[in-house]
Design an enzyme around this catalytic site. Structure first.
Site, PDB file in Angstrom:
ATOM      1  N   CYS A 256       4.822 -17.043   5.763  1.00  0.00           N
ATOM      2  CA  CYS A 256       3.799 -17.530   6.697  1.00  0.00           C
ATOM      3  C   CYS A 256       2.937 -16.370   7.188  1.00  0.00           C
ATOM      4  CB  CYS A 256       4.458 -18.223   7.889  1.00  0.00           C
ATOM      5  SG  CYS A 256       5.493 -19.615   7.420  1.00  0.00           S
TER       6      CYS A 256
ATOM      7  N   ASP B 116      15.569  24.817   8.368  1.00  0.00           N
ATOM      8  CA  ASP B 116      15.043  26.040   8.969  1.00  0.00           C
ATOM      9  C   ASP B 116      16.174  26.626   9.819  1.00  0.00           C
ATOM     10  OD1 ASP B 116      13.209  27.974  10.006  1.00  0.00           O
ATOM     11  OD2 ASP B 116      13.062  26.749  11.818  1.00  0.00           O
TER      12      ASP B 116
ATOM     13  N   CYS C  70       8.371 -16.658   9.434  1.00  0.00           N
ATOM     14  CA  CYS C  70       8.764 -16.210   8.091  1.00  0.00           C
ATOM     15  C   CYS C  70       7.717 -15.278   7.495  1.00  0.00           C
ATOM     16  CB  CYS C  70       9.008 -17.396   7.174  1.00  0.00           C
ATOM     17  SG  CYS C  70       7.516 -18.284   6.701  1.00  0.00           S
TER      18      CYS C  70
END
Length: 716
Positions: free
Chosen positions: A18, A409, A15
Site C-alpha cells: 500500500c 584508530d 502494508c
C-alpha cells in the site's frame, strides 16, 4: 514549480504494498515533482506544491489520513502519543475497539453457519448473512480490487477480489465470507504490529521535555523549548530532564545519559561539561548555557537520521520488492492454469478445479513476503537507537553482519585520547627555557590534536604564558606544525619529520621512550633540535573486553591503524588483543590500508569521525565513536556509537547478524508455507480455508519473529 520539500505523516498505512501504491499516486499528481514514502516512519516526503486534500485523495484507496509534519512539536498527533504511552493491555483494547466492524462481521458468519445448520441451504437468510459479513468487512478490499482490475494493476487486493468474485459465482458463500474476514484480520494485525515497531522509534521523540525553566533577567520562567535561544541559561533541578544541549555553567550533578548514549551508569557533570537534551538530572542543581536550539540538538539529529535510515534499504529488502513485482502476475498465471488445464486436458470437473484455482490465488497473496523484511529493519534500527547505536540504513545493517575485519584508530578509540606529558629532555647544549616552551604552546594551541592539547596543558601548568606573536603558521599534515617567532622558526613534529637531523644518541633516546609505550614529539628551533617531549596515553578500560568479545563473534582480523610509532602501537596492540598493527601512518596511508583490506573481505573502520574521515568513508562500514558530542561523527559514518567508547560495538554486531538471520527465516516462512499449501493442489486437497489460514499464519509468524528485534538488549 517550486522544489520545496514538505514532510507529511500518514495514519492508516498498514502494508509495504500500500505504501508503494500511495507513493505512485502522489508522484503522479501534476503539482508534484517527486514523492518518497518512508514506510517505517509512516511519512511521505513530497517535493512540489500539492494541497493536503490532493495528497489525501491519493491515499483514499486505503482511507489514509495525512497530517502536515509541522504540527505542534513537529512530531505526532495526539492519537499517536496516546498509543505510544499506553500499556500493552490498553493497546490491545484499542485494537479491539478500532476493528469493531471486523468482530461484527465475524458474528454474522457464525450466525450464517448456524442458519445453514438449522435450515439447510434453501433459506435466503444464510447467504444474506454471509453477504452482509463480506460487505461490512470487505468493502474497501473489493473497491480497491475492482479498481485495480480496471487499470490492470495486480497486487494482493486484486488476487483476493478475483477469489471472492469467483467464490460467489460458484456458490461458496460461507468460505468467501471467511476468506474476507481472515484477510481483514490479517491486515489489522499487520497494521497493529507495524505500529508497535514504529512505536519504538516514536518513543525517541518524547525523550526531551516540551518546556524548560530559563533564567532571564534574574527571574525563573517556564517556556516552550521552541522559544529558548542559544545562550539562554537553563535551570534544571534534581529529577528533571534536560531540555536542550548545552554546557554546564554552574552546579554539579550525576546525569543519566542512557536515553542518548545507552550508558546505564550516570555521568558526573561539572562546570564545563557537555550535556544533552533528553538526559536526566539525578541529583543536584544545574545551570546550563544552551548551545543548540530544539531542532539542532543531538536527539533531534538522531531522530532525523533514524527516519532517513529507513529509506536506505538493505539489499535483501530491495530484492524482495523487485521479486514481488513479478510474483503476483506469476501466481495469477498459476491459478489460471490450475483452474483451466485439468478440465481441458483430462476432462476433470470444472467446479472442483476452479475452486482449486481460486484457492491458489488466496495462497499467493504476498502480504507476509512483502512485510518480512521492512518490519525487521524498522525494529532493528529503532532498537539500536534506543541502545545508543545509530545505524544509518538497512544496507549498513546488512553489511555490518558480514564483517570479519575491523580496523581501529588508536588515539581516542582504543585509548582515552587524553595523553599526558611524562618527560621533557633537552637535546642541545643550550638549556631549555621558558621562551621556547611559550613558542611551543602557542603553535600547539592552534591545533586540536590530542597530543597538542596535552602539551599546551602541561606548559600552562608550569605558569608559562603562550607567545602570541607567531606568524606564517603552517600545519604539516600528519606530521606536525611550524611557525615563525621573529627571526626564529619553530618546528614541532614526530621523529620521522626530522629524520635527517637525528644523531645516534637522539635515536637511542627516542627508542628508549618508545619501548616504554610513549609517544615522542620533537621541537626544532631553526636547524637545531632543542627538545624531546614524551607523552603517554592510557588504554580505555573497555578496549580489551570489547576486542575479546569481537573475537568471539568471529572478527578474525582486528587491525590497528595509527600515526604513532611502532613501539607504542605494538605495546597497546598486544595489550588489547589486536592481531595486526600498522604504525607511522599518514591519513592517506590509513586510506590505502583500508582499500587493501577491503579488497580481501568486507572491512569496518572505527574512528572518531574527524581525523579518520577518509578511511571511514572508504570502509565498507564506517563506525564513528562519540557521536553524541560530534556532529561530524553523525554525518560521516554509516554507524555511530553515541557513547565515547566502543562498548556498544559487539551489541551492534550481534544485532546486525540477528536481523539478517531473522529476515532469512521470515522469507523462508513466507515462501515455505505457501509452497506447502500449493502442493496440496496436486491431490486436490487445497481449500479456501487452508489457503487463507496459510497466508494469515505466515503474516503473523513473520511479524512476531521480526518484533523480537525490538527487545534485543546489550548483554554487557
Amino acid at each position: 514549480m517550486t522544489n520545496k520539500q514538505t514532510t507529511y505523516r500518514i495514519e492508516g498505512l498498514s502494508c509495504a504494498n500500500c505504501a508503494a501504491k500511495f507513493e505512485r499516486n502522489v508522484a503522479a499528481l501534476p503539482s508534484v515533482t517527486s514523492a518518497t514514502v518512508n514506510f517505517g516512519a509512516s511519512k511521505i516526503y513530497v517535493t512540489g506544491t500539492p494541497s493536503l486534500k490532493e495528497i489525501e485523495a491519493a491515499g483514499a484507496f486505503e482511507n489514509l489520513t495525512i497530517y502536515d509534519d509541522q504540527m505542534p512539536n513537529g512530531q505526532q498527533s495526539n492519537q499517536d502519543k496516546g498509543f505510544e504511552n499506553q500499556t500493552a493491555l490498553e493497546k490491545m483494547k484499542q485494537f479491539l475497539v478500532k476493528n469493531q466492524a471486523l468482530w461484527f462481521s465475524t458474528l454474522l458468519i457464525v450466525f450464517g453457519y448456524l442458519s445453514e445448520w438449522l435450515y439447510g441451504s434453501n433459506t435466503i437468510l444464510t447467504p444474506l448473512l454471509f453477504i452482509s459479513a463480506v460487505l461490512i468487512s470487505g468493502t474497501t478490499l473489493l473497491k480497491e480490487g475492482i479498481r485495480n482490475l480496471v487499470h490492470l494493476e495486480f497486487d494482493m487486493h486484486t488476487l483476493m477480489t478475483i477469489a471472492v468474485i469467483g467464490g460467489v459465482l460458484i456458490g461458496q458463500w460461507g468460505e468467501v465470507a471467511v476468506v474476507v474476514i481472515l484477510f481483514a484480520l490479517s491486515e489489522a494485525l499487520e497494521a497493529f504490529s507495524m505500529r508497535k515497531a514504529r512505536d519504538a522509534m516514536a518513543s525517541l521523540m518524547t525523550i526531551a521535555p516540551d518546556k524548560a525553566t530559563v533564567i532571564r533577567e534574574g527571574k525563573h520562567m517556564e517556556l516552550p523549548v521552541e522559544e529558548i535561544n542559544e545562550g539562554d541559561i537553563l535551570f534544571v533541578k534534581a529529577g528533571q530532564k534536560i531540555a536542550l544541549d548545552g554546557i554546564v555553567c554552574s552546579g554539579h550533578a550525576s546525569v543519566n545519559q542512557a536515553a542518548i548514549t545507552g550508558e546505564s551508569i550516570p555521568v558526573d557533570k561539572v562546570v564545563g561539561s557537555e550535556v544533552f537534551a533528553g538526559t536526566l538530572n539525578h541529583d543536584g542543581v544545574l545551570e546550563i548555557e544552551v548551545t543548540k536550539t530544539k531542532d539542532d540538538t543531538t536527539i533531534a539529529k538522531v531522530i532525523e537520521m533514524v527516519e532517513a535510515a529507513q529509506l536506505n534499504k538493505a539489499p535483501a529488502q530491495a530484492f524482495i520488492e523487485r521479486f514481488a513485482r513479478y510474483y503476483t502476475p506469476l501466481i495469477m498465471g498459476i491459478a489460471a492454469a490450475v483452474a483451466v488445464l485439468p478440465p481441458l486436458l483430462t476432462g476433470a470437473d470444472w467446479y472442483d478445479w476452479i475452486y482449486q484455482g481460486l484457492s491458489v490465488l488466496v495462497v499467493g497473496c504476498p502480504c507476509a513476503l512483502i512485510i518480512s523484511t521492512p518490519i525487521s529493519i524498522v525494529s532493528s534500527i529503532s532498537s539500536a537507537a534506543q541502545n545508543g547505536v545509530l545505524i544509518k540504513g538497512g544496507i549498513h545493517l546488512e553489511q555490518l553482519s558480514k564483517i570479519k575485519t575491523i580496523a581501529f584508530d588508536k588515539t581516542g578509540t582504543l585509548t582515552m585520547g587524553e595523553p599526558t606529558v611524562v618527560d621533557m629532555i633537552t637535546l642541545s647544549s643550550r638549556q631549555e627555557n621558558d621562551t621556547l616552551l611559550s613558542h611551543v604552546a602557542a603553535l600547539e594551541y592552534t591545533t586540536q590534536h590530542p597530543l597538542a592539547r596535552a602539551i599546551v596543558k602541561d606548559v600552562e601548568s608550569k605558569g608559562i604564558q603562550r607567545d602570541e606573536s607567531a606568524t606564517n603558521i603552517q600545519t604539516l599534515t600528519g606530521q606536525g606544525i611550524q611557525g615563525e617567532f621573529g627571526t626564529h622558526t619553530i618546528t614541532i613534529g614526530q621523529p620521522h619529520l626530522f629524520d635527517s637531523e637525528l644523531t645516534p644518541e637522539i635515536r637511542q633516546l627516542i627508542e628508549t621512550q618508545q619501548q616504554q609505550g610513549r609517544t615522542v614529539v620533537l621541537v626544532m628551533e631553526d636547524d637545531t633540535l632543542r627538545l624531546l617531549i614524551a607523552l603517554q596515553d592510557k588504554v580505555r578500560p573497555q578496549s580489551k573486553r570489547v576486542i575479546a568479545q569481537l573475537a568471539k563473534l568471529g572478527v578474525t582480523s582486528r587491525v590497528m591503524l595509527t600515526g604513532d610509532n611502532t613501539y607504542t602501537a605494538n605495546t597497546i596492540g598486544k595489550e588489547v588483543g589486536i592481531t595486526d598493527v600498522y604504525a607511522n601512518l599518514m591519513p592517506q596511508d590509513k586510506l590505502t590500508h583500508i582499500e587493501q583490506l577491503s579488497s580481501i573481505q568486507p572491512v569496518a573502520m572505527v574512528g572518531d569521525g574527524i581525523n579518520d574521515a577518509p578511511a571511514l568513508a572508504r570502509a565498507d562500514v564506517g563506525i564513528a565513536m562519540g557521536g553524541a558530542s560530534t556532529d561530524t561523527a553523525l554525518e560521516t559514518a554509516d554507524v555511530a556509537l553515541l557513547s565515547d567508547d566502543m562498548s556498544k560495538l559487539p551489541y551492534a554486531m550481534r544485532l546486525s547478524r540477528l536481523t539478517m538471520r531473522t529476515i532469512k527465516w521470515n522469507i523462508a516462512i513466507a515462501l515455505g508455507l505457501k509452497i506447502i499449501a500449493l502442493l496440496l493442489v496436486i491431490p486436490g486437497w487445497l481449500t479456501l480455508w487452508i489457503a487463507i489460514m496459510s497466508d494469515m499464519g505466515a503474516t503473523i509468524l513473520v511479524t512476531l519473529n521480526a518484533m523480537r528485534l525490538l527487545y534485543v538488549k546489550d548483554a554487557m
